[in-house]
Design a protein around this motif. Structure first.
Motif, PDB file in Angstrom:
ATOM      1  N   ARG A  19       2.708  -6.589 -15.807  1.00 35.68           N
ATOM      2  CA  ARG A  19       3.408  -6.274 -17.145  1.00 35.68           C
ATOM      3  C   ARG A  19       4.676  -5.304 -16.666  1.00 35.68           C
ATOM      4  O   ARG A  19       4.848  -4.667 -15.487  1.00 35.68           O
ATOM      5  CB  ARG A  19       2.315  -5.065 -17.837  1.00 35.68           C
ATOM      6  CG  ARG A  19       0.916  -5.776 -18.031  1.00 35.68           C
ATOM      7  CD  ARG A  19      -0.201  -4.750 -18.200  1.00 35.68           C
ATOM      8  NE  ARG A  19       0.283  -4.130 -19.764  1.00 35.68           N
ATOM      9  CZ  ARG A  19       0.381  -2.827 -19.922  1.00 35.68           C
ATOM     10  NH1 ARG A  19       0.308  -1.985 -18.879  1.00 35.68           N
ATOM     11  NH2 ARG A  19       0.435  -2.455 -21.081  1.00 35.68           N
ATOM     12  N   GLU A  36      -2.342  -6.644  -4.200  1.00 35.34           N
ATOM     13  CA  GLU A  36      -2.791  -5.430  -4.384  1.00 35.34           C
ATOM     14  C   GLU A  36      -2.453  -4.764  -5.968  1.00 35.34           C
ATOM     15  O   GLU A  36      -1.421  -5.144  -6.373  1.00 35.34           O
ATOM     16  CB  GLU A  36      -2.503  -4.284  -3.416  1.00 35.34           C
ATOM     17  CG  GLU A  36      -2.995  -4.504  -1.945  1.00 35.34           C
ATOM     18  CD  GLU A  36      -2.757  -3.528  -1.096  1.00 35.34           C
ATOM     19  OE1 GLU A  36      -2.303  -2.601  -1.428  1.00 35.34           O
ATOM     20  OE2 GLU A  36      -3.066  -3.574   0.194  1.00 35.34           O
ATOM     21  N   THR A  37      -3.424  -4.290  -6.437  1.00 37.34           N
ATOM     22  CA  THR A  37      -3.053  -3.555  -7.907  1.00 37.34           C
ATOM     23  C   THR A  37      -2.113  -2.504  -7.497  1.00 37.34           C
ATOM     24  O   THR A  37      -2.020  -1.894  -6.763  1.00 37.34           O
ATOM     25  CB  THR A  37      -4.590  -2.806  -8.252  1.00 37.34           C
ATOM     26  OG1 THR A  37      -5.484  -3.950  -8.868  1.00 37.34           O
ATOM     27  CG2 THR A  37      -4.330  -1.861  -9.606  1.00 37.34           C
ATOM     28  N   GLY A  38      -1.175  -2.578  -8.514  1.00 29.41           N
ATOM     29  CA  GLY A  38       0.124  -1.497  -8.650  1.00 29.41           C
ATOM     30  C   GLY A  38       1.287  -2.303  -7.739  1.00 29.41           C
ATOM     31  O   GLY A  38       2.329  -1.675  -7.604  1.00 29.41           O
ATOM     32  N   THR A  39       1.102  -3.387  -7.003  1.00 30.64           N
ATOM     33  CA  THR A  39       2.182  -4.016  -6.499  1.00 30.64           C
ATOM     34  C   THR A  39       3.366  -4.202  -7.544  1.00 30.64           C
ATOM     35  O   THR A  39       3.111  -4.923  -8.714  1.00 30.64           O
ATOM     36  CB  THR A  39       1.781  -5.383  -5.905  1.00 30.64           C
ATOM     37  OG1 THR A  39       0.935  -5.112  -4.776  1.00 30.64           O
ATOM     38  CG2 THR A  39       3.140  -6.239  -5.078  1.00 30.64           C
ATOM     39  N   ALA A  47      -5.840 -11.122 -14.051  1.00 29.69           N
ATOM     40  CA  ALA A  47      -4.944 -10.324 -13.594  1.00 29.69           C
ATOM     41  C   ALA A  47      -3.788 -10.309 -14.295  1.00 29.69           C
ATOM     42  O   ALA A  47      -3.491 -11.461 -14.879  1.00 29.69           O
ATOM     43  CB  ALA A  47      -4.756 -10.376 -12.088  1.00 29.69           C
ATOM     44  N   THR A  94       4.335  -4.832 -12.810  1.00 35.15           N
ATOM     45  CA  THR A  94       3.517  -3.935 -11.965  1.00 35.15           C
ATOM     46  C   THR A  94       2.168  -4.846 -12.157  1.00 35.15           C
ATOM     47  O   THR A  94       1.575  -5.297 -13.188  1.00 35.15           O
ATOM     48  CB  THR A  94       3.490  -2.565 -12.320  1.00 35.15           C
ATOM     49  OG1 THR A  94       4.584  -1.944 -12.110  1.00 35.15           O
ATOM     50  CG2 THR A  94       2.203  -1.994 -11.446  1.00 35.15           C
ATOM     51  N   VAL A  95       1.530  -5.023 -11.100  1.00 35.41           N
ATOM     52  CA  VAL A  95       0.068  -5.848 -11.129  1.00 35.41           C
ATOM     53  C   VAL A  95      -1.099  -4.796 -11.522  1.00 35.41           C
ATOM     54  O   VAL A  95      -1.094  -3.843 -10.871  1.00 35.41           O
ATOM     55  CB  VAL A  95       0.093  -6.440  -9.771  1.00 35.41           C
ATOM     56  CG1 VAL A  95      -1.440  -7.064  -9.653  1.00 35.41           C
ATOM     57  CG2 VAL A  95       0.830  -7.378  -9.390  1.00 35.41           C
ATOM     58  N   SER A  96      -2.118  -5.350 -12.268  1.00 38.83           N
ATOM     59  CA  SER A  96      -3.090  -4.638 -12.755  1.00 38.83           C
ATOM     60  C   SER A  96      -4.136  -5.740 -12.901  1.00 38.83           C
ATOM     61  O   SER A  96      -3.986  -7.004 -13.147  1.00 38.83           O
ATOM     62  CB  SER A  96      -3.058  -3.728 -14.027  1.00 38.83           C
ATOM     63  OG  SER A  96      -2.577  -4.697 -15.206  1.00 38.83           O
ATOM     64  N   ARG A  97      -5.345  -5.245 -12.696  1.00 35.49           N
ATOM     65  CA  ARG A  97      -6.448  -6.391 -12.775  1.00 35.49           C
ATOM     66  C   ARG A  97      -7.314  -6.037 -14.239  1.00 35.49           C
ATOM     67  O   ARG A  97      -7.302  -4.899 -14.711  1.00 35.49           O
ATOM     68  CB  ARG A  97      -7.571  -6.357 -11.867  1.00 35.49           C
ATOM     69  CG  ARG A  97      -6.878  -7.128 -10.608  1.00 35.49           C
ATOM     70  CD  ARG A  97      -7.537  -6.915  -9.305  1.00 35.49           C
ATOM     71  NE  ARG A  97      -7.189  -7.945  -8.201  1.00 35.49           N
ATOM     72  CZ  ARG A  97      -6.163  -7.683  -7.746  1.00 35.49           C
ATOM     73  NH1 ARG A  97      -5.198  -6.784  -7.726  1.00 35.49           N
ATOM     74  NH2 ARG A  97      -5.521  -8.493  -6.498  1.00 35.49           N
TER      75      ARG A  97
END
Length: 626
Positions: free
Chosen positions: A453, A394-397, A450, A410-413
């Motif tokens: 960062r 999930e985005t924000g993980t 994805a 932190t994950v973003s797409r």
């Protein structure tokens, strides 16, 4: 083998030498009753520099030496030269063992046997070896129940009893086995008599039963003959051994025989559906009775091959300017039956009897050496709730920095990418500390992907690494490798190198440090150093698809070296490189910017990633390459 024997050895033009033994019973007598000690001897691993842990080692094979020990025309010097060579190369070439294939002498007389036994003292105590009887060493009409003989007195179990590799002998003394340690594991060499009786075969089966997890090399005198093209076929005795012993024992992956010439080879399929390499090796028909010529099987467990070469150390040691034409012609044999490579996936081939136990995951604390500034992994230690394999990340993980230095990711797409551009996976490199990874499905047209960062104020964003650094990661490119993924990024720091005051390089818009993949699947590591106005760039070879690769970038404060799977690549720049001209902007896994804009993301899988603020050696990498 005599000239008279030679005339009887080929089907069609010549009749095959008939085996004088009935079809055997595949005996499975208990080890205790057969006199086989259930032990795993430790090979000589320290003497003369031999490295039993090295993944590369040599098995030397010596065929019929009978014409060198032929009554009053004997000349043992070629064999002494061969033995001196093996002793001198024991450490340099990691010669683990030498196996003689029988017909040590021409007539098996006491004088011939005594001279041969004395010659073997050149080797004795320095390189472990086995010897077996050929039809010229004993009464050829007998089997291993023949009783006493001059051969048995000199080359029986007593000769080998003090040898660390010696595992034992059959009660009659004519069959023996050795257990040697090489390539980081144990191997079994089984030396069987010219004519093995049913009793002998039951003993041999007992040896294998006592060592069920050891890959085995079978050596015997009469196994196969070859046509003029070098294609080997089982002899009558070889067929008997195959049907009654070899084919039902998956441990035997290599079977070697002498007796006949010319040399040849074939591959047979055993009852487990696996390959058994069958080779005939004999050079007594060559100049000077073969001149003590040996064949070296060079095992390379990393490349998953056995490289085979055949040569005469006696001629090799002579002054080239003084070699006669025949000596020069016989130094090395390079035909397809004498010099070749066997492709053997050792782990897969041995999985039926010795399945490899993959290493378990290692805790983060075990893989954070002094100077670790960031370490990320994609299992439960790296994130609070990793999803099931195949589920979207999930985005924000948040992926925690396990070094404790606050460099969480932190994950973003990118763009309007779908959830499945980043998924959880339990696929991993065999040597990876964590048994988990992330699967990226980035690509062009439209750009998608994805990224992970660091936060705006993470310490890593401004780290200059003036004393050096090691950046490690694991990647796997999919197979098939589909689509256009030219210049996709694996990891990088954000920011334009032009903003760091750099005036050299391909473009001022590229980031100050990035690891990328070219259209040819070459790795490209480009860095703009803190101390130099330069852009030293490393280039690898084409990376494989469908398997995991370990990548390490090592800088010692002076220059940068890129390693792939523990091996230093060729195209490392000699240009000075001190530090990284970071700009206080995030570190990223999964893509590379151009002019501070992301296009496509990474396509493939990424595993554990670690950054250490000093140069590490390959022996200190996450998977150790000692």
């Amino acid at each position: 083998m005599s000239a008279a024997d030679r005339n009887r050895t080929r089907p069609g033009r010549r009749a095959l030498l008939q085996a004088a033994v009935a079809v055997p019973a595949a005996g499975a007598a208990a080890v205790a009753s057969s006199g086989v000690p259930a032990r795993a001897a430790t090979a000589e691993s320290a003497d003369r520099g031999f490295d039993a842990a090295s993944p590369r080692f040599g098995l030397a094979v010596l065929p019929d030496t009978q014409y060198l020990f032929d009554a009053d025309s004997a000349d043992p010097e070629p064999l002494r030269a061969t033995f001196r060579y093996l002793v001198s190369e024991r450490g340099e070439a990691d010669i683990a063992f030498m196996a003689h294939l029988g017909d040590v002498t021409e007539h098996g007389s006491p004088d011939e046997i005594e001279l041969a036994a004395d010659t073997f003292r050149t080797l004795h105590g320095k390189v472990p070896y086995s010897v077996l009887a050929g039809n010229h060493d004993i009464p050829s009409a007998t089997d291993d129940q023949r009783g006493d003989s001059p051969y048995l007195k000199s080359f029986g179990p007593r000769r080998f009893s003090a040898m660390p590799t010696f595992g034992g002998a059959s009660p009659d003394g004519y069959n023996s086995f050795h257990v040697l340690r090489a390539g980081g594991r144990e191997w079994l060499v089984l030396a069987l008599d010219w004519r093995v009786s049913r009793t002998g075969l039951r003993w041999a089966q007992g040896v294998l039963d006592a060592h069920p997890a050891l890959p085995a090399v079978l050596t015997t005198h009469d196994l196969a003959w070859a046509d003029d093209e070098g294609v080997a076929r089982l002899s009558d005795n070889g067929q008997r051994l195959w049907d009654g012993f070899v084919r039902g024992n998956d441990q035997i992956f290599l079977a070697l025989g002498g007796h006949y010439w010319p040399p040849g080879r074939t591959v047979l399929t055993n009852d487990a559906g696996n390959d058994v390499h069958v080779h005939i090796t004999n050079y007594q028909d060559r100049y000077y009775g073969g001149a003590g010529m040996i064949r070296v099987y060079g095992f390379d467990l990393v490349r998953k091959v056995v490289d085979v070469e055949t040569f005469s150390p006696w001629f090799l040691s002579r002054d080239p300017a003084k070699r006669t034409p025949l000596e020069a012609e016989t130094i090395e044999l390079t035909g397809p039956a004498d010099r070749f490579t066997l492709d053997i996936d050792f782990e897969r081939r041995f999985s039926g009897f010795a399945p490899a136990v993959p290493p378990g995951p290692r805790p983060p604390a075990a893989v954070m050496p002094r100077g670790t500034v960031a370490y990320w992994r994609f299992d439960a230690s790296g994130t609070a709730a990793p999803g099931a394999a195949g589920a979207p990340v999930e985005t924000g993980t948040v992926i925690r920095d396990l070094s404790g230095n606050g460099n969480d990711l932190t994950v973003s797409r990118l763009h309007d990418s779908a959830p499945d551009v980043l998924t959880w996976s339990d696929d991993h490199h065999r040597g990876q500390p964590a048994h988990a990874s992330l699967r990226f499905d980035g690509g062009r047209a439209p750009d998608r992907g994805a990224v992970l960062r660091t936060a705006a104020r993470a310490p890593l964003n401004s780290e200059k690494f003036l004393r050096g650094y090691t950046i490690e990661t694991f990647i796997r490119l999919p197979e098939p490798f589909e689509g256009d993924h030219a210049w996709m990024g694996i990891l990088s720091w954000e920011g334009r190198n032009g903003d760091a005051g750099k005036t050299t390089g391909w473009s001022p818009d590229e980031p100050t440090c990035s690891l990328n993949l070219s259209p040819e699947r070459f790795l490209q590591f480009v860095v703009y150093p803190e101390r130099q106005d330069a852009d030293p760039t490393s280039w690898s070879h084409a990376l494989p698809v469908g398997r995991w690769t370990h990548i390490a970038v090592v800088n010692d404060g002076r220059r940068t070296v890129l390693y792939v799977d523990g091996s230093k690549i060729a195209r490392n720049p000699a240009q000075a490189s001190t530090g990284i001209a970071t700009l206080g902007k995030p570190f990223v896994i999964g893509a590379t910017q151009s002019d501070e804009t992301y296009g496509q993301g990474f396509y493939g899988s990424i595993g554990d990633t670690r950054i250490v603020a000093r140069a590490l050696s390959p022996g200190q990498f996450m998977p150790r390459f000692d």
